[in-house]
Design an enzyme around this catalytic site. Structure first.
Site, PDB file in Angstrom:
ATOM      1  N   LEU A   1      10.078   5.603   8.026  1.00 27.69           N
ATOM      2  CA  LEU A   1       9.824   4.154   8.142  1.00 27.69           C
ATOM      3  C   LEU A   1      11.055   3.438   8.678  1.00 27.69           C
ATOM      4  O   LEU A   1      12.179   3.691   8.257  1.00 27.69           O
ATOM      5  CB  LEU A   1       9.480   3.568   6.764  1.00 27.69           C
ATOM      6  CG  LEU A   1       9.359   2.027   6.698  1.00 27.69           C
ATOM      7  CD1 LEU A   1       8.121   1.549   7.461  1.00 27.69           C
ATOM      8  CD2 LEU A   1       9.301   1.526   5.258  1.00 27.69           C
TER       9      LEU A   1
ATOM     10  N   TYR B   1      -0.417  -6.693   1.283  1.00 26.42           N
ATOM     11  CA  TYR B   1       0.105  -5.841   2.357  1.00 26.42           C
ATOM     12  C   TYR B   1      -0.453  -6.365   3.671  1.00 26.42           C
ATOM     13  O   TYR B   1      -1.647  -6.675   3.757  1.00 26.42           O
ATOM     14  CB  TYR B   1      -0.352  -4.379   2.169  1.00 26.42           C
ATOM     15  CG  TYR B   1       0.333  -3.675   1.030  1.00 26.42           C
ATOM     16  CD1 TYR B   1       1.693  -3.399   1.079  1.00 26.42           C
ATOM     17  CD2 TYR B   1      -0.373  -3.276  -0.093  1.00 26.42           C
ATOM     18  CE1 TYR B   1       2.330  -2.755   0.021  1.00 26.42           C
ATOM     19  CE2 TYR B   1       0.256  -2.624  -1.149  1.00 26.42           C
ATOM     20  CZ  TYR B   1       1.611  -2.377  -1.084  1.00 26.42           C
ATOM     21  OH  TYR B   1       2.244  -1.751  -2.123  1.00 26.42           O
TER      22      TYR B   1
ATOM     23  N   GLU C   1       5.056  -5.416   1.978  1.00 30.63           N
ATOM     24  CA  GLU C   1       5.853  -4.281   2.459  1.00 30.63           C
ATOM     25  C   GLU C   1       7.206  -4.667   3.056  1.00 30.63           C
ATOM     26  O   GLU C   1       8.062  -3.798   3.204  1.00 30.63           O
ATOM     27  CB  GLU C   1       5.052  -3.428   3.460  1.00 30.63           C
ATOM     28  CG  GLU C   1       4.850  -4.017   4.845  1.00 30.63           C
ATOM     29  CD  GLU C   1       3.677  -4.989   4.924  1.00 30.63           C
ATOM     30  OE1 GLU C   1       3.079  -5.306   3.874  1.00 30.63           O
ATOM     31  OE2 GLU C   1       3.362  -5.434   6.041  1.00 30.63           O
TER      32      GLU C   1
ATOM     33  N   HIS D   1       1.142  -5.121   7.117  1.00 34.41           N
ATOM     34  CA  HIS D   1       1.378  -4.082   8.134  1.00 34.41           C
ATOM     35  C   HIS D   1       1.108  -4.614   9.546  1.00 34.41           C
ATOM     36  O   HIS D   1       0.367  -4.013  10.330  1.00 34.41           O
ATOM     37  CB  HIS D   1       0.519  -2.834   7.845  1.00 34.41           C
ATOM     38  CG  HIS D   1       0.874  -2.176   6.555  1.00 34.41           C
ATOM     39  ND1 HIS D   1       2.108  -1.580   6.331  1.00 34.41           N
ATOM     40  CD2 HIS D   1       0.195  -2.049   5.386  1.00 34.41           C
ATOM     41  CE1 HIS D   1       2.145  -1.109   5.100  1.00 34.41           C
ATOM     42  NE2 HIS D   1       1.016  -1.390   4.492  1.00 34.41           N
TER      43      HIS D   1
ATOM     44  N   LYS E   1      -5.062  -4.957   0.446  1.00 32.61           N
ATOM     45  CA  LYS E   1      -4.989  -4.553   1.845  1.00 32.61           C
ATOM     46  C   LYS E   1      -4.927  -5.749   2.773  1.00 32.61           C
ATOM     47  O   LYS E   1      -5.244  -6.881   2.403  1.00 32.61           O
ATOM     48  CB  LYS E   1      -6.227  -3.702   2.216  1.00 32.61           C
ATOM     49  CG  LYS E   1      -6.229  -2.318   1.617  1.00 32.61           C
ATOM     50  CD  LYS E   1      -4.918  -1.566   1.819  1.00 32.61           C
ATOM     51  CE  LYS E   1      -4.691  -1.088   3.246  1.00 32.61           C
ATOM     52  NZ  LYS E   1      -3.362  -0.403   3.379  1.00 32.61           N
TER      53      LYS E   1
ATOM     54  N   ASP F   1      15.801  13.912   7.003  1.00 30.29           N
ATOM     55  CA  ASP F   1      15.974  12.465   7.151  1.00 30.29           C
ATOM     56  C   ASP F   1      17.171  12.228   8.060  1.00 30.29           C
ATOM     57  O   ASP F   1      18.011  13.124   8.228  1.00 30.29           O
ATOM     58  CB  ASP F   1      16.187  11.783   5.781  1.00 30.29           C
ATOM     59  CG  ASP F   1      15.837  10.291   5.797  1.00 30.29           C
ATOM     60  OD1 ASP F   1      16.523   9.526   6.498  1.00 30.29           O
ATOM     61  OD2 ASP F   1      14.868   9.893   5.135  1.00 30.29           O
TER      62      ASP F   1
ATOM     63  N   ASN G   1      -4.920   4.244   3.632  1.00 27.44           N
ATOM     64  CA  ASN G   1      -4.842   3.652   2.286  1.00 27.44           C
ATOM     65  C   ASN G   1      -4.998   4.748   1.242  1.00 27.44           C
ATOM     66  O   ASN G   1      -5.898   4.716   0.405  1.00 27.44           O
ATOM     67  CB  ASN G   1      -5.901   2.546   2.107  1.00 27.44           C
ATOM     68  CG  ASN G   1      -7.317   3.045   2.289  1.00 27.44           C
ATOM     69  OD1 ASN G   1      -7.567   4.021   2.977  1.00 27.44           O
ATOM     70  ND2 ASN G   1      -8.262   2.384   1.650  1.00 27.44           N
TER      71      ASN G   1
ATOM     72  N   SER H   1       4.096   3.820  -2.341  1.00 26.00           N
ATOM     73  CA  SER H   1       4.743   4.972  -1.701  1.00 26.00           C
ATOM     74  C   SER H   1       4.876   6.119  -2.697  1.00 26.00           C
ATOM     75  O   SER H   1       4.703   7.282  -2.346  1.00 26.00           O
ATOM     76  CB  SER H   1       6.123   4.573  -1.176  1.00 26.00           C
ATOM     77  OG  SER H   1       5.971   3.661  -0.121  1.00 26.00           O
TER      78      SER H   1
ATOM     79  N   ARG I   1      -9.031  -0.741  -4.915  1.00 22.36           N
ATOM     80  CA  ARG I   1      -7.975  -1.428  -5.660  1.00 22.36           C
ATOM     81  C   ARG I   1      -8.272  -2.927  -5.712  1.00 22.36           C
ATOM     82  O   ARG I   1      -9.104  -3.429  -4.964  1.00 22.36           O
ATOM     83  CB  ARG I   1      -6.610  -1.199  -4.981  1.00 22.36           C
ATOM     84  CG  ARG I   1      -6.065   0.186  -5.181  1.00 22.36           C
ATOM     85  CD  ARG I   1      -4.829   0.426  -4.333  1.00 22.36           C
ATOM     86  NE  ARG I   1      -5.137   0.528  -2.922  1.00 22.36           N
ATOM     87  CZ  ARG I   1      -4.230   0.650  -1.963  1.00 22.36           C
ATOM     88  NH1 ARG I   1      -2.953   0.670  -2.263  1.00 22.36           N
ATOM     89  NH2 ARG I   1      -4.594   0.750  -0.703  1.00 22.36           N
TER      90      ARG I   1
ATOM     91  N   ASP J   1      -0.017   3.904   8.434  1.00 22.11           N
ATOM     92  CA  ASP J   1      -0.214   2.449   8.338  1.00 22.11           C
ATOM     93  C   ASP J   1       0.777   1.681   9.212  1.00 22.11           C
ATOM     94  O   ASP J   1       0.587   0.501   9.478  1.00 22.11           O
ATOM     95  CB  ASP J   1      -0.136   1.969   6.871  1.00 22.11           C
ATOM     96  CG  ASP J   1       1.136   2.394   6.176  1.00 22.11           C
ATOM     97  OD1 ASP J   1       1.930   3.145   6.769  1.00 22.11           O
ATOM     98  OD2 ASP J   1       1.351   1.977   5.022  1.00 22.11           O
TER      99      ASP J   1
END
Ligand SMILES: NC(=O)c1ccc[n+]([C@@H]2O[C@H](COP(=O)([O-])OP(=O)(O)OC[C@H]3O[C@@H](n4cnc5c(N)ncnc54)[C@H](O)[C@@H]3O)[C@@H](O)[C@H]2O)c1
Length: 371
Positions: free
Chosen positions: A240, A94, A118, A96, A75, A198, A300, A134, A15, A270
């Site tokens: 998450l 991103y 994120e 993380h 990334k 959930d 990824n 996502s 990407r 991640d």
């Protein structure tokens, strides 16, 4: 502003942070755009397209980092890139950080302004820059899971849709957020027997309204997870808690109750992963087996479909990138306060509460630092 975009160096990551179309949008507003040579090739964008858009092609990554006021990436930076950090540089990508203390330390030591995709949270609580990836990872999770269920890939040999007279495969999705909703859509479309879990009952109600009797929704508790995964063919983990390590809601002992050759896909890898047996994998060797269960834990996943992913990501980042470029980070935050939520590091301080709490370090609100 001088905006730079470097070629991603993570293994098999294709990407790119800025497309030619979006380079053009920055140039149109008077900014300079520097693109590292061949940065867009993996996503199908040639250097010529960037030149046509008004960007300048630069031969090496160092020159792009050194000459830019804002770097737009995909990334998180790798250790080879830490040396390029400096206190007057904005890094929009991103990050993380909850799962990466070395990167956090390097960012704090350098004073770099780390603006993460994120954690950027809109007024309605949504995560607009996490959402597009996502959506892609959710859709891919079923595609990959179905593939690794095939016998030749080490799976049990179950076809998720079944056929007339033969049971469908059971897919259990842990987490009904953006990844989970998209996984659900594809799994239902494939004709699988789908259960989604959930802790947020509103999310489950929404899915219940959409799919009615075609899916099973279940409130997520330890006991319910243990029970539901026991006869699952494919378990997709996508929970998450923003900015935090993912909770390990799938215990190692559950593997023993599952059928040999069943597959688990940990999309939340991640953020550290939500299966106790998760280890990060890459696209060139994406699976490993523990207790007879195939684990797919690629950090990824959207990198497997870089053309779609790059365009989807750029559509969403452009609006915020243009604001930062036009006003500078500090003024842009005053104009659009949601940008504060994206700032994870600023001038040596950790400005993301969940990241700071996770590593037991001092938290300084971005609003106090970035003025
Ligand atoms: N591996 C990849 O390539 C890739 C790509 C995109 C996203 N992700 C990751 O996937 C994860 C999910 O992302 P998302 O956009 O769907 O997040 P989201 O916030 O939209 O959804 C997360 C869901 O998890 C639920 N949840 C939290 N704790 C739970 C628990 N104990 N049991 C059940 N559900 C619980 C939340 O209520 C929420 O509905 C994130 O870690 C994200 O970074 C990974």
């Amino acid at each position: 502003m001088r905006i730079g975009c470097v070629k991603e160096i993570k293994k098999l990551e294709y990407r790119v942070g800025v497309t030619p179309d979006h380079a053009k949008a920055y140039v149109k507003q008077g900014h300079s755009v520097y693109i590292e040579k061949a940065a867009g090739i993996g996503s199908g964008f040639s250097d010529d397209e960037y030149v046509q858009a008004g960007a300048l092609i630069i031969n090496d990554a160092k020159s792009v980092w050194d000459n830019s006021e804002m770097i737009i990436k995909v990334k998180e930076p790798l250790p080879e890139e830490y040396a390029f950090f400096r206190s007057d540089l904005i890094l929009f990508t991103y990050l993380h950080l909850a799962a990466n203390k070395d990167l956090l330390d390097a960012m704090l030591a350098s004073g770099i302004k780390g603006v993460s995709y994120e954690t950027l949270t809109e007024k309605d609580g949504s995560l607009p820059l996490l959402k597009p990836m996502s959506e892609i990872a959710g859709r891919l999770s079923v595609q990959e899971g179905a593939k690794y269920l095939e016998k030749t890939y080490g799976g049990s040999g179950v076809l998720l849709s079944g056929v007339p007279g033969v049971k469908k495969g059971k897919v259990v999705i842990l987490g009904a957020g953006n990844v989970g909703i998209n996984a659900c859509k594809i799994a239902v479309g494939m004709g699988a027997d789908v259960t989604i879990m959930d802790v947020n009952l509103n999310s489950l109600s929404h899915l219940d309204d959409l799919y009615g009797a075609r899916i099973q929704t279940i409130a997520s508790t330890d006991h319910a997870i243990e029970k539901e995964v026991a006869d699952a063919d494919l378990v997709i983990g996508c929970v998450l808690i923003p900015g935090k390590m993912a909770p390990k809601i799938f215990k190692k002992e559950y593997l023993k109750f599952m059928k040999p050759g069943s597959v688990i896909v940990d999309v939340a890898v991640d953020q550290g992963g939500c299966f106790e047996t998760t280890k990060v994998t890459y696209h060139d060797d994406p699976v490993f087996i523990v207790d007879g269960i195939v684990h797919y834990c690629v950090g990824n996943m959207p990198g497997a479909v870089p053309r779609t992913s790059t365009i989807a990501l750029n559509i969403h980042t452009l609006k915020y990138g243009l604001q930062i470029a036009k006003y500078g980070l500090e003024e842009a935050c005053r104009i659009n306060a949601v940008l504060y939520s994206a700032i994870n590091t600023y001038d040596g301080a950790c400005t993301c509460k969940n990241v700071a709490e996770g590593f037991a370090i001092e938290y300084v609100p971005a609003e106090d630092k970035c003025m």
